[in-house]
Design an enzyme around this catalytic site. Structure first.
Site, short mmCIF file in Angstrom:
data_model
loop_
_atom_site.label_atom_id
_atom_site.label_comp_id
_atom_site.label_asym_id
_atom_site.label_seq_id
_atom_site.Cartn_x
_atom_site.Cartn_y
_atom_site.Cartn_z
N ASN A 81 9.72 -18.14 -0.69
CA ASN A 81 8.71 -18.58 -1.66
C ASN A 81 9.36 -18.77 -3.02
O ASN A 81 10.09 -17.89 -3.48
CB ASN A 81 7.59 -17.53 -1.77
CG ASN A 81 6.34 -18.08 -2.41
OD1 ASN A 81 6.12 -19.29 -2.45
ND2 ASN A 81 5.50 -17.20 -2.92
N LYS A 88 12.13 -8.62 2.11
CA LYS A 88 11.29 -8.62 3.31
C LYS A 88 12.04 -9.18 4.52
O LYS A 88 11.88 -8.69 5.64
CB LYS A 88 9.99 -9.39 3.05
CG LYS A 88 9.08 -8.75 1.98
CD LYS A 88 8.74 -7.31 2.28
CE LYS A 88 7.59 -6.78 1.42
NZ LYS A 88 7.31 -5.35 1.68
N ARG A 142 -2.89 3.31 -2.45
CA ARG A 142 -3.93 2.27 -2.57
C ARG A 142 -3.60 1.12 -1.60
O ARG A 142 -2.57 1.15 -0.91
CB ARG A 142 -3.99 1.75 -4.01
CG ARG A 142 -2.73 1.04 -4.43
CD ARG A 142 -2.79 0.60 -5.89
NE ARG A 142 -1.81 -0.46 -6.11
CZ ARG A 142 -1.53 -1.00 -7.29
NH1 ARG A 142 -2.16 -0.58 -8.37
NH2 ARG A 142 -0.64 -1.97 -7.40
N VAL A 181 10.14 6.16 -3.79
CA VAL A 181 10.86 5.75 -2.57
C VAL A 181 12.10 4.90 -2.88
O VAL A 181 12.93 4.67 -2.00
CB VAL A 181 9.93 5.01 -1.58
CG1 VAL A 181 8.75 5.86 -1.17
CG2 VAL A 181 9.49 3.66 -2.13
N ILE A 223 -3.32 -10.72 1.61
CA ILE A 223 -4.32 -9.68 1.83
C ILE A 223 -4.96 -9.33 0.49
O ILE A 223 -4.26 -9.25 -0.53
CB ILE A 223 -3.65 -8.41 2.43
CG1 ILE A 223 -2.78 -8.76 3.66
CG2 ILE A 223 -4.69 -7.35 2.77
CD1 ILE A 223 -3.52 -9.35 4.84
N SER A 226 6.44 -9.00 5.13
CA SER A 226 5.57 -10.04 4.57
C SER A 226 5.92 -11.37 5.22
O SER A 226 7.08 -11.60 5.59
CB SER A 226 5.77 -10.15 3.06
OG SER A 226 5.11 -11.30 2.55
N GLY A 271 3.52 4.35 0.24
CA GLY A 271 2.63 3.38 -0.42
C GLY A 271 1.18 3.64 -0.10
O GLY A 271 0.34 2.73 -0.12
N TYR A 294 11.87 -10.72 -3.54
CA TYR A 294 10.88 -10.20 -2.58
C TYR A 294 11.16 -10.78 -1.17
O TYR A 294 11.15 -10.04 -0.18
CB TYR A 294 9.49 -10.59 -3.06
CG TYR A 294 8.32 -10.03 -2.30
CD1 TYR A 294 7.96 -8.68 -2.42
CD2 TYR A 294 7.54 -10.85 -1.48
CE1 TYR A 294 6.86 -8.17 -1.74
CE2 TYR A 294 6.43 -10.35 -0.81
CZ TYR A 294 6.10 -9.01 -0.93
OH TYR A 294 5.00 -8.50 -0.26
N ALA A 295 11.42 -12.09 -1.10
CA ALA A 295 11.69 -12.73 0.20
C ALA A 295 12.95 -12.14 0.83
O ALA A 295 12.99 -11.88 2.04
CB ALA A 295 11.83 -14.24 0.03
P1 NAD Z 1 -0.25 -2.27 -3.81
O1 NAD Z 1 0.50 -2.67 -5.04
O2 NAD Z 1 -1.74 -2.33 -3.82
O3 NAD Z 1 0.19 -0.80 -3.35
C1 NAD Z 1 1.53 -0.45 -3.28
C2 NAD Z 1 1.68 1.02 -3.04
O4 NAD Z 1 3.08 1.31 -3.00
C3 NAD Z 1 1.08 1.90 -4.14
O5 NAD Z 1 0.46 3.02 -3.55
C4 NAD Z 1 2.30 2.35 -4.94
O6 NAD Z 1 2.16 3.64 -5.52
C5 NAD Z 1 3.35 2.39 -3.86
N1 NAD Z 1 4.69 2.27 -4.44
C6 NAD Z 1 5.20 1.22 -5.12
N2 NAD Z 1 6.44 1.51 -5.53
C7 NAD Z 1 6.70 2.79 -5.13
C8 NAD Z 1 7.79 3.66 -5.29
N3 NAD Z 1 8.90 3.30 -5.94
N4 NAD Z 1 7.71 4.90 -4.76
C9 NAD Z 1 6.60 5.30 -4.10
N5 NAD Z 1 5.53 4.51 -3.91
C10 NAD Z 1 5.58 3.27 -4.44
O7 NAD Z 1 0.37 -3.17 -2.65
P2 NAD Z 1 -0.30 -3.72 -1.29
O8 NAD Z 1 -0.82 -5.07 -1.56
O9 NAD Z 1 -1.15 -2.71 -0.66
O10 NAD Z 1 1.03 -3.92 -0.42
C11 NAD Z 1 1.51 -2.91 0.44
C12 NAD Z 1 2.71 -3.46 1.22
O11 NAD Z 1 2.32 -4.64 1.92
C13 NAD Z 1 3.87 -3.87 0.31
O12 NAD Z 1 5.08 -3.55 0.96
C14 NAD Z 1 3.71 -5.36 0.19
O13 NAD Z 1 4.93 -6.01 -0.08
C15 NAD Z 1 3.17 -5.70 1.56
N6 NAD Z 1 2.43 -6.97 1.58
C16 NAD Z 1 1.29 -7.13 0.85
C17 NAD Z 1 0.63 -8.37 0.91
C18 NAD Z 1 -0.64 -8.63 0.15
O14 NAD Z 1 -1.13 -9.76 0.21
N7 NAD Z 1 -1.22 -7.66 -0.54
C19 NAD Z 1 1.14 -9.39 1.69
C20 NAD Z 1 2.30 -9.19 2.41
C21 NAD Z 1 2.94 -7.97 2.35
#
Ligand code: NAD
Length: 248
Positions: A150, A160, A17, A65, A189, A143, A14, A156-157
């Protein structure tokens, strides 16, 4: 010795970004050679290029993934090239929200396989060389939703919360081999994922956060970097919330 042989090797999923990108940058800054994984070379490639351009050491690897066979093949290829891995960060994740009666099977399956199945697959294939070497770190990004639940996010819950069970089980399996396994549970975030929420939803969320702001990807990267460091060698099987005080 080449540059990559001197450095600890970290693989971050991931990393195209958001939080994963910040983790890749932070681990590179603390001296790791970082393999930036995302679904497409168009996203993880520029992240690795930017790290290299700023004096760090990185490469990119495009893998879906959610595809366990692809993860196995990528792991084998990766291990052929690097021999070992020191740090695995499972950060790739997606949401497909909807109330239960409206949630398609496909949305359930996609969220479970991307968020949870990926942690199983990467840990299985990269955990083995860590246990052989008797050193390694696995850090799973979950998360607070996995702790709280939620409405509209049953998939998702569940994924996680599943990460928390996986983390604790692998911590017990791998402890005798000096491989630690922990989870970081972010709150809300500022990333593309939360940018999908409308203004009203964002205001309501900030109202629930004692520190009265959303977090930054760097906040999660800092905790992850600590867990990957030698200072965290006596910590395993834990879930660390980084959430501005939402879950106490
Ligand atoms: P994002 O959507 O900005 O980035 C997700 C990344 O995962 C991307 O680079 C995407 O290419 C990659 N990805 C998604 N599916 C994929 C796949 N099948 N194969 C390979 N890569 C894949 O998300 P984010 O906000 O940066 O979140 C990152 C992690 O943190 C996630 O697991 C998310 O659940 C967790 N998270 C985020 C938040 C939030 O508020 N943003 C809160 C809690 C948990």
């Amino acid at each position: 010795m080449s540059d990559t042989e001197e450095k600890k090797v970290a693989l971050v999923t991931g990393a195209g970004r958001g939080i994963g990108k910040a983790i890749a940058e932070r681990l590179a800054a603390s001296g790791h050679h970082v393999i930036c994984v995302s679904r497409s070379a168009g996203s993880c490639g520029p992240v690795a290029d930017a790290i290299n351009a700023s004096g760090g050491s990185a490469e990119s690897l495009a893998v879906d993934v959610a595809d366990k066979a692809a993860v196995e093949a990528a792991s084998e290829k990766f291990l052929e090239a690097h021999g070992t891995v020191d740090v695995l960060v499972n950060c790739a994740g997606i949401t497909r929200d909807g109330l239960l009666f409206r949630m398609d099977d496909a949305d359930w399956d996609a969220v479970l396989s991307t968020n949870l199945g990926s942690c199983f697959a990467w840990s299985k294939h990269l955990g083995r060389p860590m246990t052989r070497k008797r050193k390694g770190r696995i850090i799973n990004i979950s998360s607070v939703i996995g702790l709280m639940g939620n409405a509209g996010q049953a998939n998702y819950a569940a994924a996680k919360a599943g990460i928390h069970g996986l983390t604790k089980s692998l911590a017990k399996e791998f402890a005798a081999r000096n491989v630690t396994v922990n989870a970081v549970a972010p709150g809300f975030i500022e990333t593309d994922m939360t940018a999908e929420l409308n203004e009203q939803q964002q205001t309501a969320i900030v109202g629930m956060i004692p520190l009265k702001r959303m977090g930054r990807s760097e906040d999660i990267a800092a905790m992850t970097d600590f867990l990957a460091s030698d200072d965290a060698s006596y910590i395993t099987g834990q879930v660390f919330t980084v959430d501005g005080g939402m879950v106490m």
